[in-house]
Design a protein around this motif. Structure first.
Motif, PDB file in Angstrom:
ATOM      1  N   ALA A   1       0.800  -1.084   0.096  1.00  0.00           N
ATOM      2  CA  ALA A   1      -0.036  -0.103   0.057  1.00  0.00           C
ATOM      3  C   ALA A   1       0.898   1.351  -0.015  1.00  0.00           C
TER       4      ALA A   1
ATOM      5  N   THR B   1      -0.524   4.670  -0.331  1.00  0.00           N
ATOM      6  CA  THR B   1      -1.314   5.853   0.029  1.00  0.00           C
ATOM      7  C   THR B   1      -1.890   5.671   1.282  1.00  0.00           C
ATOM      8  N   LEU B   2      -2.296   6.863   1.826  1.00  0.00           N
ATOM      9  CA  LEU B   2      -2.898   6.721   3.140  1.00  0.00           C
ATOM     10  C   LEU B   2      -4.254   5.913   2.883  1.00  0.00           C
ATOM     11  N   ARG B   3      -5.163   6.262   1.952  1.00  0.00           N
ATOM     12  CA  ARG B   3      -6.108   5.689   1.683  1.00  0.00           C
ATOM     13  C   ARG B   3      -6.116   4.250   1.511  1.00  0.00           C
ATOM     14  N   ASP B   4      -5.071   3.686   0.863  1.00  0.00           N
ATOM     15  CA  ASP B   4      -4.963   2.140   0.710  1.00  0.00           C
ATOM     16  C   ASP B   4      -4.611   1.329   2.179  1.00  0.00           C
ATOM     17  N   ARG B   5      -3.696   2.504   2.843  1.00  0.00           N
ATOM     18  CA  ARG B   5      -3.456   1.871   4.272  1.00  0.00           C
ATOM     19  C   ARG B   5      -4.777   1.937   5.108  1.00  0.00           C
ATOM     20  N   LEU B   6      -5.488   3.018   5.217  1.00  0.00           N
ATOM     21  CA  LEU B   6      -6.728   2.848   5.909  1.00  0.00           C
ATOM     22  C   LEU B   6      -7.590   1.756   5.425  1.00  0.00           C
ATOM     23  N   ASP B   7      -7.846   1.612   4.041  1.00  0.00           N
ATOM     24  CA  ASP B   7      -8.568   0.437   3.692  1.00  0.00           C
ATOM     25  C   ASP B   7      -8.097  -0.796   4.278  1.00  0.00           C
TER      26      ASP B   7
ATOM     27  N   THR C   1     -10.796  -2.827   6.827  1.00  0.00           N
ATOM     28  CA  THR C   1     -11.430  -4.274   6.234  1.00  0.00           C
ATOM     29  C   THR C   1     -10.666  -5.380   6.876  1.00  0.00           C
TER      30      THR C   1
END
Length: 74
Positions: free
Chosen positions: A33, A35-41, A45
């Motif tokens: 991952a 990006t921050l969005r990928d890490r949060l996702d 999940t």
């Protein structure tokens, strides 16, 4: 698009190019991952961490609603 009547190899090569370009290439098929969005996702999940975060947020929301409901504002 492959030309009509193209052989199986040409069709396989074309479908491979389309799939790789549509899903982000080899990087998106198992890369780290970035990006921050990928890490949060990935975190939200996750089977265990995601449930813990969900129940934590729900507990805070529950506590906040009841704390505000018992306040004597008027």
């Amino acid at each position: 698009m492959p030309p009509p009547g193209a052989g199986d190899e040409a069709l396989d090569a074309w479908t491979e190019r389309v799939v790789l370009s549509s899903v982000g290439g080899a990087h998106a098929l198992g890369g780290a991952a970035d990006t921050l969005r990928d890490r949060l996702d990935i975190t939200f999940t996750h089977p265990v961490a995601g449930l813990l975060i969900f129940f934590g947020v729900m507990a805070v929301l529950f506590w906040t609603l009841f704390a505000l409901a018992t306040c004597r504002w008027i």
